[in-house]
Design a protein around this motif. Structure first.
Motif, PDB file in Angstrom:
ATOM      1  N   THR A 304       0.770  -1.079  -0.089  1.00 22.93           N
ATOM      2  CA  THR A 304       0.025   0.131  -0.089  1.00 22.93           C
ATOM      3  C   THR A 304       0.876   1.368  -0.007  1.00 22.93           C
ATOM      4  O   THR A 304       0.596   2.115  -0.777  1.00 22.93           O
ATOM      5  CB  THR A 304      -0.958   0.123   1.174  1.00 22.93           C
ATOM      6  N   HIS A 305       1.887   1.226   0.563  1.00 21.98           N
ATOM      7  CA  HIS A 305       2.886   2.346   0.856  1.00 21.98           C
ATOM      8  C   HIS A 305       3.473   2.226  -0.769  1.00 21.98           C
ATOM      9  O   HIS A 305       3.792   3.681  -1.157  1.00 21.98           O
ATOM     10  CB  HIS A 305       3.898   2.205   1.699  1.00 21.98           C
ATOM     11  N   LYS A 306       3.780   1.372  -1.267  1.00 24.22           N
ATOM     12  CA  LYS A 306       4.503   1.468  -2.652  1.00 24.22           C
ATOM     13  C   LYS A 306       3.555   2.019  -3.388  1.00 24.22           C
ATOM     14  O   LYS A 306       4.147   2.708  -4.507  1.00 24.22           O
ATOM     15  CB  LYS A 306       4.843   0.088  -3.054  1.00 24.22           C
ATOM     16  N   MET A 307       2.164   1.674  -3.633  1.00 26.23           N
ATOM     17  CA  MET A 307       1.363   2.295  -4.485  1.00 26.23           C
ATOM     18  C   MET A 307       1.130   3.691  -4.212  1.00 26.23           C
ATOM     19  O   MET A 307       1.291   4.632  -5.036  1.00 26.23           O
ATOM     20  CB  MET A 307       0.080   1.755  -4.356  1.00 26.23           C
ATOM     21  N   ARG A 308       1.421   4.312  -3.079  1.00 29.53           N
ATOM     22  CA  ARG A 308       1.141   5.743  -2.948  1.00 29.53           C
ATOM     23  C   ARG A 308       2.548   6.466  -3.320  1.00 29.53           C
ATOM     24  O   ARG A 308       2.333   7.382  -4.059  1.00 29.53           O
ATOM     25  CB  ARG A 308       0.950   5.816  -1.408  1.00 29.53           C
ATOM     26  N   GLY A 309       3.576   5.697  -3.093  1.00 31.14           N
ATOM     27  CA  GLY A 309       4.964   6.144  -3.523  1.00 31.14           C
ATOM     28  C   GLY A 309       4.803   6.349  -5.186  1.00 31.14           C
ATOM     29  O   GLY A 309       5.492   7.450  -5.614  1.00 31.14           O
ATOM     30  N   ALA A 310       4.299   5.498  -5.939  1.00 31.34           N
ATOM     31  CA  ALA A 310       4.188   5.516  -7.269  1.00 31.34           C
ATOM     32  C   ALA A 310       3.204   6.560  -7.702  1.00 31.34           C
ATOM     33  O   ALA A 310       3.597   7.091  -8.732  1.00 31.34           O
ATOM     34  CB  ALA A 310       3.731   4.002  -7.599  1.00 31.34           C
ATOM     35  N   ALA A 311       2.167   6.673  -7.049  1.00 32.07           N
ATOM     36  CA  ALA A 311       1.433   7.737  -7.367  1.00 32.07           C
ATOM     37  C   ALA A 311       1.706   9.035  -7.421  1.00 32.07           C
ATOM     38  O   ALA A 311       1.562   9.918  -8.460  1.00 32.07           O
ATOM     39  CB  ALA A 311      -0.257   7.586  -6.700  1.00 32.07           C
ATOM     40  N   ALA A 312       2.584   9.222  -6.278  1.00 33.16           N
ATOM     41  CA  ALA A 312       3.167  10.620  -6.195  1.00 33.16           C
ATOM     42  C   ALA A 312       4.414  10.840  -7.275  1.00 33.16           C
ATOM     43  O   ALA A 312       4.359  11.838  -7.434  1.00 33.16           O
ATOM     44  CB  ALA A 312       3.837  10.364  -4.954  1.00 33.16           C
ATOM     45  N   GLU A 313       4.722   9.996  -8.070  1.00 33.92           N
ATOM     46  CA  GLU A 313       5.553  10.122  -9.232  1.00 33.92           C
ATOM     47  C   GLU A 313       4.871   9.888 -10.511  1.00 33.92           C
ATOM     48  O   GLU A 313       5.602   9.951 -11.545  1.00 33.92           O
ATOM     49  CB  GLU A 313       6.679   8.986  -9.119  1.00 33.92           C
ATOM     50  N   GLY A 314       3.699  10.133 -10.514  1.00 35.75           N
ATOM     51  CA  GLY A 314       2.634  10.169 -11.802  1.00 35.75           C
ATOM     52  C   GLY A 314       2.370   8.738 -12.178  1.00 35.75           C
ATOM     53  O   GLY A 314       1.794   8.729 -13.470  1.00 35.75           O
ATOM     54  N   ALA A 315       2.617   7.660 -11.658  1.00 33.83           N
ATOM     55  CA  ALA A 315       2.309   6.391 -12.204  1.00 33.83           C
ATOM     56  C   ALA A 315       0.432   6.155 -11.897  1.00 33.83           C
ATOM     57  O   ALA A 315       0.194   6.210 -10.836  1.00 33.83           O
ATOM     58  CB  ALA A 315       2.970   5.194 -11.517  1.00 33.83           C
ATOM     59  N   ARG A 316       0.047   5.754 -13.079  1.00 32.49           N
ATOM     60  CA  ARG A 316      -1.405   5.285 -12.923  1.00 32.49           C
ATOM     61  C   ARG A 316      -1.323   3.716 -13.418  1.00 32.49           C
ATOM     62  O   ARG A 316      -2.651   3.396 -13.267  1.00 32.49           O
ATOM     63  CB  ARG A 316      -2.113   5.958 -14.101  1.00 32.49           C
ATOM     64  N   GLU A 317      -0.434   3.142 -13.662  1.00 30.30           N
ATOM     65  CA  GLU A 317      -0.265   1.351 -13.806  1.00 30.30           C
ATOM     66  C   GLU A 317       0.618   1.035 -12.804  1.00 30.30           C
ATOM     67  O   GLU A 317       1.762   1.417 -12.560  1.00 30.30           O
ATOM     68  CB  GLU A 317       0.038   1.285 -15.337  1.00 30.30           C
ATOM     69  N   PHE A 318       0.011  -0.187 -11.991  1.00 30.56           N
ATOM     70  CA  PHE A 318       0.919  -0.608 -11.015  1.00 30.56           C
ATOM     71  C   PHE A 318       0.889  -2.145 -11.390  1.00 30.56           C
ATOM     72  O   PHE A 318      -0.314  -2.686 -11.191  1.00 30.56           O
ATOM     73  CB  PHE A 318       0.493  -0.176  -9.717  1.00 30.56           C
ATOM     74  N   LEU A 319       2.106  -2.888 -11.230  1.00 32.77           N
ATOM     75  CA  LEU A 319       2.175  -4.333 -11.336  1.00 32.77           C
ATOM     76  C   LEU A 319       2.468  -4.945 -10.038  1.00 32.77           C
ATOM     77  O   LEU A 319       3.408  -4.660  -9.327  1.00 32.77           O
ATOM     78  CB  LEU A 319       3.467  -4.875 -12.273  1.00 32.77           C
ATOM     79  N   ALA A 320       1.318  -5.684  -9.460  1.00 32.62           N
ATOM     80  CA  ALA A 320       1.492  -6.059  -8.283  1.00 32.62           C
ATOM     81  C   ALA A 320       1.450  -7.669  -8.343  1.00 32.62           C
ATOM     82  O   ALA A 320       1.072  -8.391  -9.003  1.00 32.62           O
ATOM     83  CB  ALA A 320       0.260  -5.650  -7.467  1.00 32.62           C
ATOM     84  N   PRO A 321       2.337  -8.455  -7.368  1.00 28.55           N
ATOM     85  CA  PRO A 321       2.478  -9.715  -7.332  1.00 28.55           C
ATOM     86  C   PRO A 321       1.060 -10.356  -6.990  1.00 28.55           C
ATOM     87  O   PRO A 321       0.398  -9.834  -5.994  1.00 28.55           O
ATOM     88  CB  PRO A 321       3.347 -10.283  -6.240  1.00 28.55           C
ATOM     89  N   ALA A 322       0.561 -11.240  -7.787  1.00 29.71           N
ATOM     90  CA  ALA A 322      -0.794 -11.801  -7.567  1.00 29.71           C
ATOM     91  C   ALA A 322      -0.933 -12.068  -5.942  1.00 29.71           C
ATOM     92  O   ALA A 322      -2.205 -12.013  -5.683  1.00 29.71           O
ATOM     93  CB  ALA A 322      -1.175 -13.029  -8.322  1.00 29.71           C
ATOM     94  N   LEU A 323      -0.175 -12.422  -5.530  1.00 26.65           N
ATOM     95  CA  LEU A 323      -0.206 -12.939  -3.590  1.00 26.65           C
ATOM     96  C   LEU A 323      -0.479 -11.692  -3.073  1.00 26.65           C
ATOM     97  O   LEU A 323      -0.805 -11.639  -1.782  1.00 26.65           O
ATOM     98  CB  LEU A 323       0.807 -13.737  -3.453  1.00 26.65           C
ATOM     99  N   ASN A 324       0.002 -10.571  -3.567  1.00 23.94           N
ATOM    100  CA  ASN A 324      -0.408  -9.406  -2.743  1.00 23.94           C
ATOM    101  C   ASN A 324      -1.665  -8.521  -2.913  1.00 23.94           C
ATOM    102  O   ASN A 324      -1.701  -7.539  -2.417  1.00 23.94           O
ATOM    103  CB  ASN A 324       0.787  -8.158  -2.973  1.00 23.94           C
ATOM    104  N   CYS A 325      -2.464  -9.081  -4.193  1.00 23.99           N
ATOM    105  CA  CYS A 325      -3.453  -8.218  -4.610  1.00 23.99           C
ATOM    106  C   CYS A 325      -4.640  -8.153  -3.491  1.00 23.99           C
ATOM    107  O   CYS A 325      -5.383  -7.026  -3.518  1.00 23.99           O
ATOM    108  CB  CYS A 325      -4.208  -9.315  -5.666  1.00 23.99           C
ATOM    109  N   ALA A 326      -4.875  -9.068  -2.530  1.00 22.74           N
ATOM    110  CA  ALA A 326      -6.043  -8.878  -1.734  1.00 22.74           C
ATOM    111  C   ALA A 326      -5.420  -7.596  -0.654  1.00 22.74           C
ATOM    112  O   ALA A 326      -6.517  -6.855  -0.286  1.00 22.74           O
ATOM    113  CB  ALA A 326      -6.036 -10.169  -0.805  1.00 22.74           C
ATOM    114  N   GLU A 327      -4.223  -7.240  -0.448  1.00 18.82           N
ATOM    115  CA  GLU A 327      -3.875  -6.179   0.314  1.00 18.82           C
ATOM    116  C   GLU A 327      -4.070  -4.825  -0.429  1.00 18.82           C
ATOM    117  O   GLU A 327      -3.924  -3.798   0.060  1.00 18.82           O
ATOM    118  CB  GLU A 327      -2.449  -6.349   0.662  1.00 18.82           C
ATOM    119  N   THR A 328      -4.222  -4.912  -1.729  1.00 16.37           N
ATOM    120  CA  THR A 328      -4.305  -3.554  -2.619  1.00 16.37           C
ATOM    121  C   THR A 328      -5.841  -3.059  -2.406  1.00 16.37           C
ATOM    122  O   THR A 328      -5.914  -1.815  -2.659  1.00 16.37           O
ATOM    123  CB  THR A 328      -4.008  -3.786  -4.159  1.00 16.37           C
TER     124      THR A 328
END
Length: 377
Positions: A304-328
């Motif tokens: 969740t922290h990594k997604m926020r950091g990515a968004a702050a740099e302008g990312a609108r696409e995020f590749l997540a390990p499938a086993l982490n999906c429930a946390e997103t």
């Protein structure tokens, strides 16, 4: 009846208030048993810093790319030896973008701060090595390794035949076939991913310097946490790569960043540099995930922290390990699409499809979790 001395009562209340305030003040400045996690920097691994590439490939033809590939990180206040101050812990509780964690959750109890830092450095180096090998292999370069057995389970058919220290050199499916030389773990996985469980496979191994031939049945995969079953079958042993060789040198311009979670993004950056054109067009694509020698992408912490950091740099696409999906779910930054990834090949496909605006073939984390919930009885 005795009289109540109101003045004495007031003095006790005042004294208690003073003691309470002093204790609160001390609690604010004394180290706690907690660390604070938050979004760390998101670094474009396709970029350069002071004319030095973040990921630089030497002794191989490379190509420029307009794709921004962001490796994401988690920032942590506090160490394995000392938690944050009480005031910092209270402040974190009041902030949605910060997470308060017990020290023992963030750091292994048997490691001090220096040992943890060294462990993270080694994990980072492993992620870099495995990323480079799988990227070169998928880009069509000749790579090699030796596949060493480092763990066996006597309850599995393979555990009754193989021993720790064995080198798996070749394999075949039918007894009459010639052995196929295995140069990488990915080649081994490619074969066993296509054979059903309980299939007898034949192996050429090296044990104590001598070649031998053995055979045993494979075993089935179990469902993972998402309800997915890996295709094919398992050997049922633990293996590692040794004597890894790639036809080039890869150097990384990264300081004070450790752990294995950037492996998948490193692999994408290297593959992008080794192939013509921009893999993701002009998009900014972030992600995370460990990467194994065969390209499998594994789960990480702090997504969740990594997604926020990515968004702050302008990312609108995020590749997540499938086993982490429930946390997103429920934590996606506004406008961000989170895609479920299981291996490097899927990551490459996802980036290429995003570039073409054709994401119908991709699986979002939301779709994956919804299917998982629907499959529950």
């Amino acid at each position: 009846m005795g009289r109540i001395d109101l003045r004495d009562s007031r003095q006790r209340i005042k004294l208690a208030a003073v003691v309470f305030i002093v204790l609160i003040a001390l609690g604010m400045v004394i180290p706690s048993g907690y660390v604070v996690a938050s979004a760390g920097p998101a670094i474009n691994v396709n970029s350069s810093v002071e004319n030095k590439e973040v990921v630089e490939i030497k002794k191989a033809q490379t190509y420029p790319s307009d794709t921004r590939l962001l490796m994401t990180t988690v920032a942590a206040q506090g160490t394995a030896d000392r938690g944050v101050l009480g005031a910092q812990a209270w402040y974190a509780l009041l902030r949605k973008n910060k997470q308060l964690l017990p020290v023992e959750v963030m750091y292994p109890q048997n490691l001090n701060a220096d040992e943890y830092k060294e462990q993270n450095k080694e994990l980072m180096e492993f992620s870099q090595d495995s990323a480079a090998l799988i990227a070169f292999e998928l880009a069509g370069y000749k790579v090699s390794m030796q596949i060493k057995v480092v763990g066996v389970d006597p309850n599995n058919p393979s555990g009754k035949v193989l021993k720790e220290g064995d080198i798996i050199k070749g394999m075949k499916i039918f007894p009459q076939d010639s052995y196929y030389e295995l140069k990488t773990q990915n080649e081994l996985s490619t074969v066993i991913d296509r054979v059903p469980p309980n299939t007898t496979l034949y192996f050429q191994i090296v044990r104590d310097g001598k070649e031998q031939e053995v055979h045993f049945e494979t075993i089935p995969y179990k469902k993972d946490a998402t309800g997915w079953v890996h295709p094919g079958s398992l050997l049922g042993v633990t293996i590692e790569a040794i004597n890894v060789k790639i036809p080039a040198t890869v150097e990384y311009l990264l300081k004070d960043i450790g752990g294995p979670s950037a492996g998948n993004m490193f692999a994408l950056a290297i593959y992008d540099k080794l192939t013509k054109g921009s893999l993701g067009g002009g998009h900014t694509i972030a992600g995370t995930g460990t990467v194994a020698w065969d390209g499998d992408v594994g789960p990480i912490g702090g997504i969740t922290h990594k997604m926020r950091g990515a968004a702050a740099e302008g990312a609108r696409e995020f590749l997540a390990p499938a086993l982490n999906c429930a946390e997103t779910i429920g934590y996606e930054p506004p406008g961000m699409r989170v895609w479920a990834i299981r291996n490097t090949q899927e990551s490459i496909l996802a980036v290429a499809e995003i570039a073409q605006g054709n994401t119908e073939k991709l699986t979002s984390c939301r779709d994956l979790v919804e299917k998982q919930q629907q499959a529950r009885p």
